[in-house]
Write a protein that holds these residues in place. Structure first.
Motif, PDB file in Angstrom:
ATOM      1  N   THR A  93     -16.738 -10.168  -1.468  1.00 10.09           N
ATOM      2  CA  THR A  93     -16.696  -8.838  -0.836  1.00 10.09           C
ATOM      3  C   THR A  93     -15.563  -8.734   0.231  1.00 10.09           C
ATOM      4  OG1 THR A  93     -18.440  -9.434   0.613  1.00 10.09           O
ATOM      5  CG2 THR A  93     -19.234  -8.198  -1.057  1.00 10.09           C
ATOM      6  N   SER A  94     -15.164  -7.732   0.680  1.00 13.40           N
ATOM      7  CA  SER A  94     -14.133  -7.384   1.600  1.00 13.40           C
ATOM      8  C   SER A  94     -14.679  -7.482   3.157  1.00 13.40           C
ATOM      9  CB  SER A  94     -13.556  -6.217   1.341  1.00 13.40           C
ATOM     10  OG  SER A  94     -12.881  -5.736   2.517  1.00 13.40           O
ATOM     11  N   PRO A  95     -13.991  -7.984   4.020  1.00 17.35           N
ATOM     12  CA  PRO A  95     -14.566  -7.868   5.310  1.00 17.35           C
ATOM     13  C   PRO A  95     -14.737  -6.562   5.924  1.00 17.35           C
ATOM     14  CG  PRO A  95     -12.284  -8.753   5.504  1.00 17.35           C
ATOM     15  CD  PRO A  95     -12.574  -8.670   3.744  1.00 17.35           C
ATOM     16  N   PHE A  96     -14.239  -5.361   5.129  1.00 15.49           N
ATOM     17  CA  PHE A  96     -14.338  -3.935   5.241  1.00 15.49           C
ATOM     18  C   PHE A  96     -15.350  -3.376   4.670  1.00 15.49           C
ATOM     19  CE2 PHE A  96      -9.908  -5.296   5.770  1.00 15.49           C
ATOM     20  CZ  PHE A  96      -9.687  -5.164   7.181  1.00 15.49           C
TER      21      PHE A  96
ATOM     22  N   ASP B  38     -12.204  -5.100  -2.009  1.00 16.83           N
ATOM     23  CA  ASP B  38     -10.816  -4.528  -1.581  1.00 16.83           C
ATOM     24  C   ASP B  38     -10.225  -3.682  -2.779  1.00 16.83           C
ATOM     25  OD1 ASP B  38     -10.380  -5.388   1.182  1.00 16.83           O
ATOM     26  OD2 ASP B  38     -10.214  -7.488   0.496  1.00 16.83           O
ATOM     27  N   VAL B  39      -9.458  -2.688  -2.637  1.00 18.55           N
ATOM     28  CA  VAL B  39      -8.976  -1.904  -3.635  1.00 18.55           C
ATOM     29  C   VAL B  39      -7.405  -1.721  -3.671  1.00 18.55           C
ATOM     30  CG1 VAL B  39      -9.034   0.220  -5.058  1.00 18.55           C
ATOM     31  CG2 VAL B  39     -11.013  -0.710  -3.890  1.00 18.55           C
ATOM     32  N   ARG B  40      -6.674  -1.953  -4.423  1.00 21.96           N
ATOM     33  CA  ARG B  40      -5.415  -1.414  -4.724  1.00 21.96           C
ATOM     34  C   ARG B  40      -5.446   0.126  -5.181  1.00 21.96           C
ATOM     35  NH1 ARG B  40      -1.325  -1.067  -8.004  1.00 21.96           N
ATOM     36  NH2 ARG B  40      -2.471  -3.000  -9.216  1.00 21.96           N
ATOM     37  N   GLY B  41      -4.829   0.955  -4.666  1.00 25.43           N
ATOM     38  CA  GLY B  41      -4.851   2.341  -5.419  1.00 25.43           C
ATOM     39  C   GLY B  41      -3.808   3.310  -5.197  1.00 25.43           C
ATOM     40  N   THR B  42      -3.708   4.434  -5.656  1.00 27.59           N
ATOM     41  CA  THR B  42      -2.843   5.290  -5.573  1.00 27.59           C
ATOM     42  C   THR B  42      -3.286   6.759  -4.874  1.00 27.59           C
ATOM     43  OG1 THR B  42      -1.636   4.455  -7.526  1.00 27.59           O
ATOM     44  CG2 THR B  42      -1.103   6.577  -6.913  1.00 27.59           C
ATOM     45  N   VAL B  43      -2.566   6.956  -4.087  1.00 21.62           N
ATOM     46  CA  VAL B  43      -3.125   8.518  -3.485  1.00 21.62           C
ATOM     47  C   VAL B  43      -1.686   9.547  -3.997  1.00 21.62           C
ATOM     48  CG1 VAL B  43      -1.884   8.320  -1.321  1.00 21.62           C
ATOM     49  CG2 VAL B  43      -3.523   9.778  -1.520  1.00 21.62           C
TER      50      VAL B  43
ATOM     51  N   GLY C 168       1.833   7.716  -3.382  1.00 19.48           N
ATOM     52  CA  GLY C 168       1.924   6.338  -2.913  1.00 19.48           C
ATOM     53  C   GLY C 168       0.947   5.137  -3.133  1.00 19.48           C
ATOM     54  N   GLU C 169       1.220   4.099  -2.698  1.00 24.34           N
ATOM     55  CA  GLU C 169       0.371   3.185  -2.863  1.00 24.34           C
ATOM     56  C   GLU C 169      -0.569   3.153  -1.567  1.00 24.34           C
ATOM     57  OE1 GLU C 169       0.917  -1.345  -4.595  1.00 24.34           O
ATOM     58  OE2 GLU C 169       1.091  -1.267  -2.405  1.00 24.34           O
ATOM     59  N   LEU C 170      -2.001   2.677  -2.099  1.00 26.43           N
ATOM     60  CA  LEU C 170      -2.771   2.670  -0.789  1.00 26.43           C
ATOM     61  C   LEU C 170      -3.817   1.313  -1.116  1.00 26.43           C
ATOM     62  CD1 LEU C 170      -3.542   4.957   0.952  1.00 26.43           C
ATOM     63  CD2 LEU C 170      -5.358   5.703  -0.733  1.00 26.43           C
ATOM     64  N   TRP C 171      -4.137   0.718   0.045  1.00 23.32           N
ATOM     65  CA  TRP C 171      -5.067  -0.232   0.137  1.00 23.32           C
ATOM     66  C   TRP C 171      -6.513   0.344   1.005  1.00 23.32           C
ATOM     67  CZ3 TRP C 171      -4.748  -4.898  -2.372  1.00 23.32           C
ATOM     68  CH2 TRP C 171      -3.429  -5.022  -2.797  1.00 23.32           C
ATOM     69  N   PHE C 172      -7.552   0.003   0.505  1.00 24.89           N
ATOM     70  CA  PHE C 172      -8.979   0.339   1.084  1.00 24.89           C
ATOM     71  C   PHE C 172      -9.819  -0.286   0.512  1.00 24.89           C
ATOM     72  CE2 PHE C 172      -7.844   3.087  -2.546  1.00 24.89           C
ATOM     73  CZ  PHE C 172      -9.013   3.099  -3.230  1.00 24.89           C
TER      74      PHE C 172
ATOM     75  N   VAL D 233      -9.296  -3.797  -8.515  1.00 25.58           N
ATOM     76  CA  VAL D 233     -10.365  -3.715  -7.501  1.00 25.58           C
ATOM     77  C   VAL D 233     -10.605  -5.432  -7.573  1.00 25.58           C
ATOM     78  CG1 VAL D 233     -12.656  -3.748  -6.990  1.00 25.58           C
ATOM     79  CG2 VAL D 233     -11.781  -1.599  -7.861  1.00 25.58           C
ATOM     80  N   PHE D 234     -10.465  -5.961  -6.200  1.00 24.72           N
ATOM     81  CA  PHE D 234     -10.276  -7.372  -6.077  1.00 24.72           C
ATOM     82  C   PHE D 234     -11.643  -7.903  -5.788  1.00 24.72           C
ATOM     83  CE2 PHE D 234      -6.357  -5.832  -5.197  1.00 24.72           C
ATOM     84  CZ  PHE D 234      -5.300  -6.665  -5.968  1.00 24.72           C
TER      85      PHE D 234
END
Length: 149
Positions: free
Chosen positions: A28-31, A35-40, A51-55, A21-22
């Motif tokens: 904070t994120s504009p979304f 921002d999170v780099r994760g895995t699904v 796979g890798e996921l950004w959300f 988590v960044f």
């Protein structure tokens, strides 16, 4: 590390894991949120993908609110779509507690390689999902994040 599951019948599932988590808690994120780099990981029938996921945690917050309302009312559709649109989930609550999870995952947006899936589920599986999402929101906050002084 946070994780939440969407479970279905016959051992099918969608699992989303927070790997990094960044900016927490100051940037904070504009979304919304952070921002999170994760895995699904998805298992649907005999098909599996990881796979890798950004959300963002803000997107998780919005998904939790939709899902919670559908769970309580036993009707409606809640959606989760990552900012890069490489994962989309729609959770449709029907009568008698039946739930259908549909979606797709594309590892790379510029390639036509994607897994489309449908998982049959029921309302009883979503107690665990909502608990996991509630824990994430309690830690990271809402769309504005959670700033500590």
């Amino acid at each position: 590390m946070y994780v939440f599951f969407l479970r279905g019948n016959q051992g099918c599932f969608v699992r989303i894991t927070f790997d990094e988590v960044f900016g927490f808690p100051k940037l904070t994120s504009p979304f919304g949120g952070y921002d999170v780099r994760g895995t699904v990981e998805i298992k649907s029938g005999n098909y599996c993908v990881k796979g890798e996921l950004w959300f963002s945690t803000g997107e998780i917050y919005e998904f939790y609110n939709q899902l919670s309302r559908c769970f309580t009312e036993l009707k409606g559709i809640s959606s989760f779509c990552t900012t890069e649109a490489n994962l989309k989930l729609e959770v449709a609550f029907g009568h008698r507690g039946q739930v259908v999870i549909e979606g797709y995952f594309k590892e790379f947006a510029h390639r036509d390689n994607e897994l489309k899936f449908e998982i049959e589920s029921n309302q009883s599986f979503f107690v665990e999902t909502l608990d996991g999402l509630r824990e994430i929101i309690s830690h990271y906050g809402d769309l504005k994040g959670k700033r500590f002084e």
